[in-house]
Write an enzyme that holds these catalytic residues in place. Structure first.
Site, PDB file in Angstrom:
ATOM      1  CG  PHE A 147      -1.837   1.194   1.253  1.00 55.72           C
ATOM      2  CD1 PHE A 147      -3.067   1.138   0.610  1.00 55.72           C
ATOM      3  CD2 PHE A 147      -1.479   2.380   1.874  1.00 55.72           C
ATOM      4  CE1 PHE A 147      -3.926   2.242   0.593  1.00 55.72           C
ATOM      5  CE2 PHE A 147      -2.323   3.488   1.868  1.00 55.72           C
ATOM      6  CZ  PHE A 147      -3.546   3.410   1.216  1.00 55.72           C
ATOM      7  CG  ASP A 233       5.713   3.333   1.599  1.00 52.06           C
ATOM      8  OD1 ASP A 233       5.793   3.845   2.728  1.00 52.06           O
ATOM      9  OD2 ASP A 233       4.695   3.395   0.883  1.00 52.06           O
ATOM     10  CE  LYS A 262       0.297   5.671   7.800  1.00 52.36           C
ATOM     11  NZ  LYS A 262      -1.113   6.027   7.997  1.00 52.36           N
TER      12      LYS A 262
HETATM   13  C1  LIG Z   1       3.064   2.244   3.806  1.00 51.32           C
HETATM   14  C2  LIG Z   1       2.224   3.425   3.475  1.00 51.32           C
HETATM   15  N1  LIG Z   1       2.594   4.216   2.450  1.00 51.32           N
HETATM   16  C3  LIG Z   1       1.892   5.309   2.106  1.00 51.32           C
HETATM   17  C4  LIG Z   1       0.750   5.652   2.796  1.00 51.32           C
HETATM   18  C5  LIG Z   1      -0.025   6.881   2.389  1.00 51.32           C
HETATM   19  O1  LIG Z   1       0.182   7.865   3.339  1.00 51.32           O
HETATM   20  P1  LIG Z   1      -0.799   9.154   3.377  1.00 51.32           P
HETATM   21  O2  LIG Z   1      -2.136   8.643   3.831  1.00 51.32           O
HETATM   22  O3  LIG Z   1      -0.144  10.067   4.372  1.00 51.32           O
HETATM   23  O4  LIG Z   1      -0.826   9.709   2.021  1.00 51.32           O
HETATM   24  C6  LIG Z   1       0.324   4.862   3.870  1.00 51.32           C
HETATM   25  C7  LIG Z   1      -0.893   5.194   4.611  1.00 51.32           C
HETATM   26  O5  LIG Z   1      -1.446   4.423   5.336  1.00 51.32           O
HETATM   27  C8  LIG Z   1       1.084   3.722   4.221  1.00 51.32           C
HETATM   28  O6  LIG Z   1       0.737   2.923   5.234  1.00 51.32           O
END
Ligand SMILES: Cc1ncc(COP(=O)(O)O)c(C=O)c1O
Length: 409
Positions: A147, A233, A262
């Site tokens: 994700f 990520d 986050k």
């Molecule tokens: C691993 C990962 N990458 C990217 C995101 C996207 O982050 P944002 O909601 O701040 O755009 C999330 C959100 O849960 C995530 O868990």
């Protein structure tokens, strides 16, 4: 930190009404209306106090109403909130330098969210390939279960069809391989020749799925060999949540790009695309940008978070509380064969159940513990880094009681 809430402030009934008449229906929200918090606790308008092991989905690392953060933000709001990226302010270089030391990476692009940090990573990868004389290398490779966010680029490399289908066509030429399968990765890298391979060292939304350290090291080696940028990520698992600043560092791996977000600004919106030295000059003025990213308020908050982490023992606290949580969950697993797997480490942990995950989530809420479910069958625990020993014990008690209720229902 002492989690003591001041007496509840009376709110007008319309403030507490759990309806969203004029809000786009992107979330199935709970009925609770939270109005304040302290440490690892949050309180509703009706005065009900919850132990917060959701942390605003892995965000509130400093808990709620952290005194140093509150003081710094009050001070900053009275001085300077915004200047734009056309100008410097005192925290730009200070936060970037700290992040360079903590990540082992050279240069930071400050954004406003995880998705935005990933957009930067994808764009940078394509431009770097072009600069190497390989403009045909525009594809992206990612992992099944991964994700990466909801914007068009980040969504394009996100695996689950349920997030993507209604919005297609997205960025073309994205492919996915099974996690922890080195052979499949090697074959995909050789045949697809992507610009970048993007992966989470711990897949948060897929149910806190850990990737093996051997896999992380093999991916590093294969990306180097095939001229593919390796993007970790670390939006959910990074920033110290596993006990090291980057989760991938525990495998001894340094990616070409790490994305963060986050918890990094204590709850203010902020994302970071951290880039290794060989790629640091790829993006030049005009190539990419953001109006709000890296503003003084968010960076001041990030500075407080990083100081707490590096100089005030917060990283060590994550390890200790994470180990306490794991021990408690292991003891619970020994009594309940319905717990089929414990996942994650530090303060990102998952409890996978053979049955009753949905009922357990409901029971946890009823009994005062905020946590959510990912991957369908896994309860995910993401407490704030400031969580106390007593808070973890209390959470484990609630978890045990709620599990018994859920399995009996
Ligand atoms: C691993 C990962 N990458 C990217 C995101 C996207 O982050 P944002 O909601 O701040 O755009 C999330 C959100 O849960 C995530 O868990």
């Amino acid at each position: 930190m002492q989690s003591t809430l001041s007496p509840a402030t009376a709110l007008a009934p319309e403030t507490t009404r759990p309806v969203d008449e004029h809000v786009v229906k992107t979330y199935a929200r709970s009925q609770e209306v939270f109005v304040d918090g302290c440490g690892a606790h949050v309180r509703t308008a009706e005065g009900r106090v919850y132990l917060d092991f959701l942390g605003g989905i892995a965000v509130s690392a400093l808990g709620h109403a952290h005194p140093r953060l509150v003081e710094a933000l009050r001070d900053q709001v009275g001085k300077l909130i915004h200047t734009s990226n056309l100008h410097r302010h005192p925290y730009t270089e200070e936060v970037a330098t700290r992040l360079a030391r903590l990540t082992g990476l050279e240069a930071m692009f400050f954004a406003n969210s995880g998705a935005e940090a990933n957009e930067c990573a994808l764009k940078l990868s394509r431009k770097w390939q072009r600069l190497q004389g390989r403009p045909e290398r525009t594809n992206f490779l990612a992992l099944e279960g991964g994700f990466h966010g909801r914007t068009m680029g980040a969504l394009s490399v996100t695996h689950s069809k349920k997030y993507r289908e209604a919005f297609e066509p997205l960025v073309p030429c994205c492919a996915w391989v099974a996690p922890n399968d080195v052979g499949a990765l090697e074959q995909a890298l050789e045949s697809i020749r992507p610009a970048a391979f993007i992966m989470e060292p711990i897949q948060g939304e897929a149910g806190v799925r850990d990737l093996s350290h051997d896999y992380l090291r093999a991916a590093r080696e294969l990306c180097t060999r095939t001229g593919t940028l390796l993007v970790h990520d670390e939006v959910q698992a990074g920033c110290g949540r596993t006990g090291s600043f980057l989760a991938g560092a525990q495998a001894g791996v340094v990616p070409d790009i790490a994305t963060l977000a986050k918890p990094i600004a204590g709850g203010l919106p902020m994302g970071v695309c951290a880039v290794a030295k060989p790629f640091a000059d790829t993006l030049q003025p005009g190539d990419h940008g953001t109006t709000f990213g890296g503003g003084p308020l968010a960076l001041r908050a990030a500075l407080v978070f990083l100081e707490e982490l590096e100089e005030r023992g917060l990283m060590r606290a994550v390890e200790e509380r994470g180990a306490q949580l794991k021990r408690g969950l292991e003891a619970l697993q020994a009594r309940h064969p319905e717990i089929v797997e414990l996942r994650g480490r530090g303060l990102i942990q998952g409890v996978r159940l053979a049955r009753g995950a949905e009922e357990l989530q409901r029971a946890l809420y009823k009994n005062g513990l905020l946590a959510n479910r990912t991957g369908g069958d896994t309860i995910r625990l993401l407490p704030p880094f400031v969580v106390g020993e007593g808070d973890v014990s209390q959470a484990l008690d609630i978890f045990a009681r709620s599990l018994a209720e859920a399995l009996a229902s």
